[in-house]
Write a protein that holds these residues in place. Structure first.
Motif, short mmCIF file in Angstrom:
data_model
loop_
_atom_site.label_atom_id
_atom_site.label_comp_id
_atom_site.label_asym_id
_atom_site.label_seq_id
_atom_site.Cartn_x
_atom_site.Cartn_y
_atom_site.Cartn_z
N LEU A 40 -6.45 8.86 5.88
CA LEU A 40 -5.27 8.40 6.49
C LEU A 40 -5.49 8.43 7.90
N LYS A 91 1.08 6.78 -0.64
CA LYS A 91 1.07 5.62 0.08
C LYS A 91 2.35 4.73 -0.49
N PHE A 132 -4.44 3.25 5.62
CA PHE A 132 -4.76 4.15 4.57
C PHE A 132 -6.09 3.49 4.16
#
Length: 109
Positions: free
Chosen positions: A4, A24, A64
């Motif tokens: 991340l 997420k 991500f």
């Protein structure tokens, strides 16, 4: 191990692919609502011990990166548990995955 990337920092946050896929969903839901929140996690093995917390705001870049090319099957119970923490005053806490067990399923019948 997924990564991340948050803000302009070069410090990557390492979280297992499966866990980050679930996070997420919760993070995107909160940001879509234009909500700010904290995200906390325990440091993974291989990194110095402890835990970290970041303040997540819709105006701060977030990316991500997953090691696995395919998205995992989503565990709805885990997403619900993460969303429950997201709506608390403590913010999102990366909790362990909730697994269905045969005993639990039988008792719910």
């Amino acid at each position: 191990m997924a990564t991340l990337h948050y803000g302009a920092s070069d410090d990557a946050i390492h979280i297992e692919d499966r866990a980050l896929a679930h996070l997420k969903i919760v993070i995107a839901t909160k940001l879509r609502r234009n909500e700010s929140f904290t995200l906390s996690w325990k440091h993974p093995e291989g990194e110095p011990g402890g835990r970290s917390t970041i303040w997540v705001h819709p105006s701060i870049p977030l990316r991500f990166v997953f090691d696995e090319p395919e998205a995992p099957q989503i565990n709805v119970k885990w997403v619900e548990q993460l969303m429950h923490t997201a709506n608390s005053s403590g913010g999102i806490m990366l909790v362990d995955e909730v697994l269905e067990t045969p005993e639990l399923e039988a008792s719910n019948a």
